[in-house]
Scaffold this motif. Structure first.
Motif, PDB file in Angstrom:
ATOM      1  N   ILE A  38       0.842  -1.199   0.000  1.00  0.00           N
ATOM      2  CA  ILE A  38       0.000   0.000   0.000  1.00  0.00           C
ATOM      3  C   ILE A  38       0.873   1.244   0.000  1.00  0.00           C
ATOM      4  CG2 ILE A  38      -1.689   1.329   1.323  1.00  0.00           C
ATOM      5  CD1 ILE A  38      -2.842  -1.287   2.330  1.00  0.00           C
ATOM      6  N   ARG A  39       0.592   2.148  -0.896  1.00  0.00           N
ATOM      7  CA  ARG A  39       1.259   3.442  -0.963  1.00  0.00           C
ATOM      8  C   ARG A  39       0.185   4.528  -0.924  1.00  0.00           C
ATOM      9  NH1 ARG A  39       4.630   0.604   0.120  1.00  0.00           N
ATOM     10  NH2 ARG A  39       6.717   0.290  -0.768  1.00  0.00           N
ATOM     11  N   PRO A  40       0.224   5.420   0.053  1.00  0.00           N
ATOM     12  CA  PRO A  40      -0.836   6.434   0.161  1.00  0.00           C
ATOM     13  C   PRO A  40      -0.814   7.407  -1.012  1.00  0.00           C
ATOM     14  CG  PRO A  40       0.958   6.902   1.692  1.00  0.00           C
ATOM     15  CD  PRO A  40       1.235   5.549   1.104  1.00  0.00           C
ATOM     16  N   ASP A  41      -2.000   7.714  -1.521  1.00  0.00           N
ATOM     17  CA  ASP A  41      -2.165   8.681  -2.602  1.00  0.00           C
ATOM     18  C   ASP A  41      -2.703   9.972  -1.985  1.00  0.00           C
ATOM     19  OD1 ASP A  41      -2.569  10.103  -4.859  1.00  0.00           O
ATOM     20  OD2 ASP A  41      -3.896   8.669  -5.852  1.00  0.00           O
ATOM     21  N   MET A  42      -1.806  10.937  -1.748  1.00  0.00           N
ATOM     22  CA  MET A  42      -2.205  12.161  -1.058  1.00  0.00           C
ATOM     23  C   MET A  42      -3.147  13.009  -1.905  1.00  0.00           C
ATOM     24  SD  MET A  42      -0.843  11.623   1.763  1.00  0.00           S
ATOM     25  CE  MET A  42      -1.384  13.153   2.496  1.00  0.00           C
ATOM     26  N   ASN A  43      -2.985  13.004  -3.232  1.00  0.00           N
ATOM     27  CA  ASN A  43      -3.878  13.782  -4.089  1.00  0.00           C
ATOM     28  C   ASN A  43      -5.311  13.257  -4.013  1.00  0.00           C
ATOM     29  OD1 ASN A  43      -1.726  15.372  -4.986  1.00  0.00           O
ATOM     30  ND2 ASN A  43      -1.220  13.935  -6.617  1.00  0.00           N
ATOM     31  N   ASN A  44      -5.434  11.929  -4.050  1.00  0.00           N
ATOM     32  CA  ASN A  44      -6.758  11.335  -3.923  1.00  0.00           C
ATOM     33  C   ASN A  44      -7.344  11.585  -2.535  1.00  0.00           C
ATOM     34  OD1 ASN A  44      -9.026   9.860  -4.618  1.00  0.00           O
ATOM     35  ND2 ASN A  44      -8.124   7.909  -4.013  1.00  0.00           N
ATOM     36  N   TYR A  45      -6.483  11.582  -1.527  1.00  0.00           N
ATOM     37  CA  TYR A  45      -6.936  11.846  -0.154  1.00  0.00           C
ATOM     38  C   TYR A  45      -7.514  13.257  -0.034  1.00  0.00           C
ATOM     39  CZ  TYR A  45      -6.516  12.947   4.827  1.00  0.00           C
ATOM     40  OH  TYR A  45      -6.772  13.363   6.112  1.00  0.00           O
ATOM     41  N   VAL A  46      -6.802  14.236  -0.591  1.00  0.00           N
ATOM     42  CA  VAL A  46      -7.282  15.619  -0.531  1.00  0.00           C
ATOM     43  C   VAL A  46      -8.580  15.772  -1.323  1.00  0.00           C
ATOM     44  CG1 VAL A  46      -6.732  18.005  -1.145  1.00  0.00           C
ATOM     45  CG2 VAL A  46      -4.968  16.541  -0.150  1.00  0.00           C
ATOM     46  N   ARG A  47      -8.661  15.103  -2.486  1.00  0.00           N
ATOM     47  CA  ARG A  47      -9.864  15.210  -3.305  1.00  0.00           C
ATOM     48  C   ARG A  47     -11.076  14.621  -2.582  1.00  0.00           C
ATOM     49  NH1 ARG A  47     -12.334  11.790  -6.400  1.00  0.00           N
ATOM     50  NH2 ARG A  47     -10.648  10.275  -6.244  1.00  0.00           N
ATOM     51  N   GLN A  48     -10.900  13.448  -1.945  1.00  0.00           N
ATOM     52  CA  GLN A  48     -12.008  12.838  -1.215  1.00  0.00           C
ATOM     53  C   GLN A  48     -12.420  13.683  -0.019  1.00  0.00           C
ATOM     54  OE1 GLN A  48     -11.107   8.831  -0.151  1.00  0.00           O
ATOM     55  NE2 GLN A  48     -11.091   8.076  -2.258  1.00  0.00           N
ATOM     56  N   ARG A  49     -11.449  14.291   0.638  1.00  0.00           N
ATOM     57  CA  ARG A  49     -11.789  15.132   1.783  1.00  0.00           C
ATOM     58  C   ARG A  49     -12.601  16.344   1.348  1.00  0.00           C
ATOM     59  NH1 ARG A  49      -6.838  17.421   5.132  1.00  0.00           N
ATOM     60  NH2 ARG A  49      -6.610  18.560   3.173  1.00  0.00           N
ATOM     61  N   GLU A  50     -12.266  16.914   0.187  1.00  0.00           N
ATOM     62  CA  GLU A  50     -13.038  18.061  -0.301  1.00  0.00           C
ATOM     63  C   GLU A  50     -14.431  17.645  -0.757  1.00  0.00           C
ATOM     64  OE1 GLU A  50     -10.648  19.689  -3.349  1.00  0.00           O
ATOM     65  OE2 GLU A  50      -9.188  20.646  -1.989  1.00  0.00           O
ATOM     66  N   GLU A  51     -14.541  16.457  -1.365  1.00  0.00           N
ATOM     67  CA  GLU A  51     -15.847  16.015  -1.843  1.00  0.00           C
ATOM     68  C   GLU A  51     -16.784  15.618  -0.702  1.00  0.00           C
ATOM     69  OE1 GLU A  51     -15.119  12.860  -4.531  1.00  0.00           O
ATOM     70  OE2 GLU A  51     -14.338  14.148  -6.162  1.00  0.00           O
ATOM     71  N   CYS A  52     -16.243  14.948   0.301  1.00  0.00           N
ATOM     72  CA  CYS A  52     -17.088  14.462   1.398  1.00  0.00           C
ATOM     73  C   CYS A  52     -17.409  15.548   2.416  1.00  0.00           C
ATOM     74  CB  CYS A  52     -16.406  13.280   2.087  1.00  0.00           C
ATOM     75  SG  CYS A  52     -16.168  11.840   1.018  1.00  0.00           S
ATOM     76  N   GLY A  53     -16.532  16.516   2.561  1.00  0.00           N
ATOM     77  CA  GLY A  53     -16.787  17.583   3.525  1.00  0.00           C
ATOM     78  C   GLY A  53     -16.752  17.074   4.960  1.00  0.00           C
TER      79      GLY A  53
END
Length: 238
Positions: A137-152
């Motif tokens: 597993i390698r964390p994807d920080m871009n995807n993490y930030v995108r999901q955080r913005e979408e989910c609120g």
């Protein structure tokens, strides 16, 4: 008759003395300012060293090893990207840089290590697979930030949050899962239950079936019968 001897002017001598005195005073003031500046610099450097030492003392005991490991991983990732950009196989390029002495030393270390004993049940096999997958597993920080913005606010759910069934996996994630399942199927087709034979182990069986039975008995009852077995070997059993 006028004398040819020139009389010295006392005013000029006094002026020269005052000039020398002022120069000496300026030199002393300049040296004093330099010393004052050096003292402030030393005080600042000492304070920085104290702060850095305090930070080092608060770090974990294995921080240096972790730091070296992270730096090595970053270097390896950079080399992999460079090889991928050139269209080269990273493993092959890495092996070309290995000297004969290093290869012999690694081979000796590998022989000293105990062989993989395998696993004895489905629980152990599942745990080994979990460890293997967790290391990949390698964390994807871009995807993490995108999901955080979408989910609120639902990104950090509480007992009142209703987010079940809202997650949609990405195409890359599905491809990784399919690739891993295919690898498992291929590995399972080549799987054999035969284990590496240990020549130094005690021979306490009469055939292959009896050896398997002894291994199962040792796994479940070995800790209860260890003392009895030692007494039998020493000949002190009652």
């Amino acid at each position: 008759m006028a004398s040819n001897t020139e009389t010295s002017d006392p005013g000029s001598e006094g002026g020269s003395n005052e000039t020398l005195a002022s120069q000496k005073r300026e030199d002393r003031l300049r040296k004093f300012r330099e010393l004052h500046f050096k003292r402030n610099e030393a005080r600042k450097l000492n304070h920085q060293e104290v702060v850095e030492e305090d930070k080092r003392l608060k770090l974990p005991s294995n921080w240096e090893a972790k730091k070296a490991r992270l730096e090595w991983e970053l270097t390896e990732d950079q080399k992999k990207k460079e090889c991928a950009a050139r269209g080269e196989d990273y493993d092959r390029v890495k092996l070309l840089e290995v000297t004969a002495d290093d290869a012999e030393r690694w081979e000796r270390k590998k022989k000293k290590k105990n062989p993989d004993p395998g696993f004895a049940g489905y629980a152990e096999a599942q745990f080994r697979q979990y460890q293997r997958l967790a290391k990949q597993i390698r964390p994807d920080m871009n995807n993490y930030v995108r999901q955080r913005e979408e989910c609120g606010e639902d990104f950090h759910p509480t007992s009142d949050s209703l987010i079940h069934g809202t997650h949609v996996p990405t195409k890359e994630g599905i491809d990784r899962m399919v690739e891993d399942v295919e690898k498992q199927i291929e590995k399972r087709s080549k799987y054999s239950r035969r284990r590496a034979h240990n020549d130094d182990a005690d021979i306490d069986y009469i055939n292959e079936r009896n050896a398997k039975f002894n291994k199962k008995a040792e796994r479940f009852y070995g800790k209860y019968t260890a003392e009895i077995k030692q007494n039998l070997e020493r000949g002190t059993a009652v």
